[in-house]
Design a protein around this motif. Structure first.
Motif, short mmCIF file in Angstrom:
data_model
loop_
_atom_site.label_atom_id
_atom_site.label_comp_id
_atom_site.label_asym_id
_atom_site.label_seq_id
_atom_site.Cartn_x
_atom_site.Cartn_y
_atom_site.Cartn_z
N LEU A 98 6.23 15.97 -10.57
CA LEU A 98 7.18 15.39 -9.61
C LEU A 98 6.59 14.16 -8.93
CD1 LEU A 98 9.89 15.55 -8.16
CD2 LEU A 98 8.84 17.09 -6.49
N GLY A 99 5.32 14.24 -8.51
CA GLY A 99 4.69 13.08 -7.89
C GLY A 99 4.55 11.92 -8.85
N GLY A 100 4.23 12.21 -10.11
CA GLY A 100 4.11 11.15 -11.11
C GLY A 100 5.44 10.47 -11.38
N LEU A 101 6.53 11.24 -11.45
CA LEU A 101 7.86 10.66 -11.67
C LEU A 101 8.28 9.79 -10.49
CD1 LEU A 101 9.75 13.70 -13.25
CD2 LEU A 101 8.99 11.62 -14.41
N ASN A 102 8.01 10.27 -9.27
CA ASN A 102 8.35 9.46 -8.09
C ASN A 102 7.57 8.15 -8.07
OD1 ASN A 102 10.30 11.10 -6.79
ND2 ASN A 102 8.72 12.44 -5.99
N LEU A 103 6.30 8.21 -8.47
CA LEU A 103 5.49 6.99 -8.50
C LEU A 103 5.93 6.07 -9.63
CD1 LEU A 103 3.02 5.40 -7.46
CD2 LEU A 103 1.62 6.71 -9.06
N LEU A 104 6.24 6.63 -10.79
CA LEU A 104 6.61 5.83 -11.96
C LEU A 104 7.91 5.08 -11.76
CD1 LEU A 104 6.03 5.05 -14.93
CD2 LEU A 104 7.28 7.12 -15.60
N PHE A 105 8.89 5.74 -11.14
CA PHE A 105 10.21 5.12 -10.98
C PHE A 105 10.42 4.56 -9.57
CE2 PHE A 105 10.83 8.24 -14.38
CZ PHE A 105 11.35 7.42 -15.37
N GLY A 106 9.91 5.22 -8.57
CA GLY A 106 10.16 4.79 -7.20
C GLY A 106 9.39 3.55 -6.80
N ILE A 111 9.75 -2.69 -5.23
CA ILE A 111 9.40 -4.10 -5.45
C ILE A 111 10.61 -4.86 -5.97
CG2 ILE A 111 7.85 -5.66 -6.69
CD1 ILE A 111 5.88 -3.33 -6.90
N LEU A 112 11.35 -4.25 -6.90
CA LEU A 112 12.52 -4.91 -7.47
C LEU A 112 13.57 -5.19 -6.39
CD1 LEU A 112 14.09 -5.90 -9.93
CD2 LEU A 112 14.91 -3.57 -10.27
N LEU A 113 13.81 -4.22 -5.51
CA LEU A 113 14.77 -4.43 -4.43
C LEU A 113 14.34 -5.57 -3.52
CD1 LEU A 113 17.29 -3.59 -2.83
CD2 LEU A 113 15.87 -1.93 -1.61
N GLY A 196 10.72 1.40 1.84
CA GLY A 196 9.51 1.00 1.13
C GLY A 196 9.47 -0.47 0.76
N SER A 197 10.64 -1.12 0.72
CA SER A 197 10.68 -2.53 0.34
C SER A 197 10.34 -3.46 1.50
CB SER A 197 12.07 -2.89 -0.19
OG SER A 197 13.05 -2.76 0.84
N ILE A 198 10.25 -2.94 2.72
CA ILE A 198 10.02 -3.79 3.89
C ILE A 198 8.71 -4.56 3.77
CG2 ILE A 198 9.57 -3.77 6.38
CD1 ILE A 198 11.54 -1.53 6.66
N ILE A 199 7.65 -3.88 3.38
CA ILE A 199 6.34 -4.53 3.34
C ILE A 199 6.30 -5.62 2.29
CG2 ILE A 199 5.33 -2.88 1.70
CD1 ILE A 199 2.74 -3.11 3.38
N TYR A 200 7.06 -5.46 1.21
CA TYR A 200 7.10 -6.50 0.17
C TYR A 200 7.94 -7.69 0.64
CZ TYR A 200 5.40 -2.57 -2.53
OH TYR A 200 4.66 -1.50 -2.97
N LEU A 201 8.98 -7.43 1.40
CA LEU A 201 9.74 -8.53 1.99
C LEU A 201 8.89 -9.32 2.97
CD1 LEU A 201 13.18 -6.78 2.61
CD2 LEU A 201 12.72 -8.64 1.02
N ALA A 202 8.04 -8.63 3.72
CA ALA A 202 7.13 -9.32 4.63
C ALA A 202 6.14 -10.18 3.86
CB ALA A 202 6.38 -8.30 5.49
N ALA A 203 5.64 -9.65 2.73
CA ALA A 203 4.71 -10.43 1.91
C ALA A 203 5.41 -11.64 1.29
CB ALA A 203 4.11 -9.55 0.83
N LEU A 204 6.67 -11.47 0.89
CA LEU A 204 7.42 -12.57 0.28
C LEU A 204 7.68 -13.70 1.28
CD1 LEU A 204 9.98 -10.53 -1.82
CD2 LEU A 204 8.19 -12.01 -2.71
N SER A 205 7.76 -13.36 2.56
CA SER A 205 8.02 -14.39 3.57
C SER A 205 6.84 -15.33 3.76
CB SER A 205 8.37 -13.73 4.91
OG SER A 205 7.26 -13.00 5.41
N THR A 206 5.67 -14.95 3.26
CA THR A 206 4.47 -15.79 3.41
C THR A 206 4.22 -16.69 2.20
OG1 THR A 206 3.02 -14.07 2.46
CG2 THR A 206 3.42 -14.00 4.84
N VAL A 207 5.05 -16.58 1.16
CA VAL A 207 4.86 -17.41 -0.04
C VAL A 207 5.17 -18.86 0.30
CG1 VAL A 207 5.57 -17.81 -2.43
CG2 VAL A 207 5.44 -15.47 -1.53
#
Length: 320
Positions: A98-106, A111-113, A196-207
């Motif tokens: 279950l943990g592997g499936l959540n990591l593999l797909f989640g 990041i995609l979102l 979970g996408s919040i931290i990636y949006l924050a990183a994208l704002s610094t590009v």
């Protein structure tokens, strides 16, 4: 000249004292933020560090009347008993799967979102999508589990009604071993993807936006800009989050599983958290449940160390 400089330079003890006073003055200057920090640190100490004292129960034959300190030591006997239990191997494998499936797909979908939201130019629509994607995070699994059970019900759920409208026999997704894990993974992704996408949006704002402008002038398509500029720019953030998330493979989300499971799917729903709950709270075998929890945490820590080591060798990024 050198003598004059030496005379003007204060002794090291005075410099240390002045630095300490300066630090205190800064804390006092931002005392409102310091107070907020102290609350967070206090909660962390109470709920994360103080319970470490109780880990010794895993190496003792715990007796409530004698307390933690007065209970006799039994060494690794509790671990041997746990590992020889008939349901432990099944629970451990279910947790890994279950943990592997959540990591593999989640993990990739978060990041995609973030990448899709970053490409939106309509700010109102972007904020609306963000709000709706964040909302499930703030709803408890007790509430969501009831909603999903009703939604997927083969008798009264809308999915069953859709099946009947198409002339098909309703299927009970939450009552079949073959589909129950899929329900857990999909519902977990739906609940956590926005947060979970919040931290990636924050990183994208610094590009650096100048790189995008140069790429547009050179004729790069949107996909090429994402592939060659956006993703490499947030690669350090992705790597660090992947390292930290690798330790959560054994985090089987007890609230979700326990509220959505039933007797028909117990063979795939029984995991380490459920086993710990049944041993500790139902059967009052606190030593065995503590041993299982300690075992799970040690494995999770080892996975983080392994992921960090591999990452440092592959792309030179890591958490230390």
């Amino acid at each position: 000249m050198q003598n004059n400089k030496a005379a003007l330079t204060p002794p090291k003890s005075m410099r240390k004292t002045s630095g300490f006073r300066y630090t205190l003055s800064q804390y006092w200057r931002y005392r409102h933020l310091t107070l907020m920090l102290l609350v967070s640190v206090t909660v962390l100490i109470i709920f994360k560090y103080v319970p470490i004292y109780g880990l010794q129960i895993a190496f003792k034959k715990f007796k409530i009347l004698e307390g933690i300190w007065g209970s006799p030591w039994v060494g690794l006997a509790n671990f041997k008993k746990v590992f020889s239990m008939p349901g432990f191997t099944q629970a451990f494998m279910n947790t890994i799967i279950l943990g592997g499936l959540n990591l593999l797909f989640g993990f990739p979908l978060q990041i995609l979102l973030a990448l899709l939201l970053n490409e939106l130019t309509n700010l109102r629509f972007k904020k609306t999508v963000q709000t709706f994607s964040y909302l499930p995070h703030f709803i408890s699994w007790v509430t969501l589990s009831g909603l999903f059970i009703q939604f997927l019900s083969p008798s009264t759920g809308p999915v069953a009604a859709l099946y009947r409208a198409m002339g098909l026999t309703p299927y009970y997704f939450m009552g079949e071993v073959s589909t129950f894990r899929g329900v857990l993974v999909v519902t977990n992704i739906w609940k956590s993807i926005g947060w979970g996408s919040i931290i990636y949006l924050a990183a994208l704002s610094t590009v650096n936006q100048e790189m995008y402008e140069a790429a547009i002038i050179d004729g790069a398509t949107r996909f090429q800009r994402v592939h060659y500029i956006t993703i490499p720019s947030i690669a350090p953030t992705i790597t660090i989050m992947l390292i930290l998330t690798s330790g959560s493979i054994l985090n089987d989300n007890f609230d979700q599983v326990y509220n959505m499971m039933n007797a028909a799917v117990y063979s795939v729903a029984n995991n380490i958290s459920v086993l710990t709950y049944e041993l500790g709270l139902k059967n009052m075998k606190y030593s065995l449940s503590t041993a299982i929890g300690l075992f799970k945490n040690v494995i999770a820590f080892g996975l983080v160390i392994l992921a960090n080591t591999i990452s440092k060798r592959v792309n030179d990024y890591g958490i230390w």
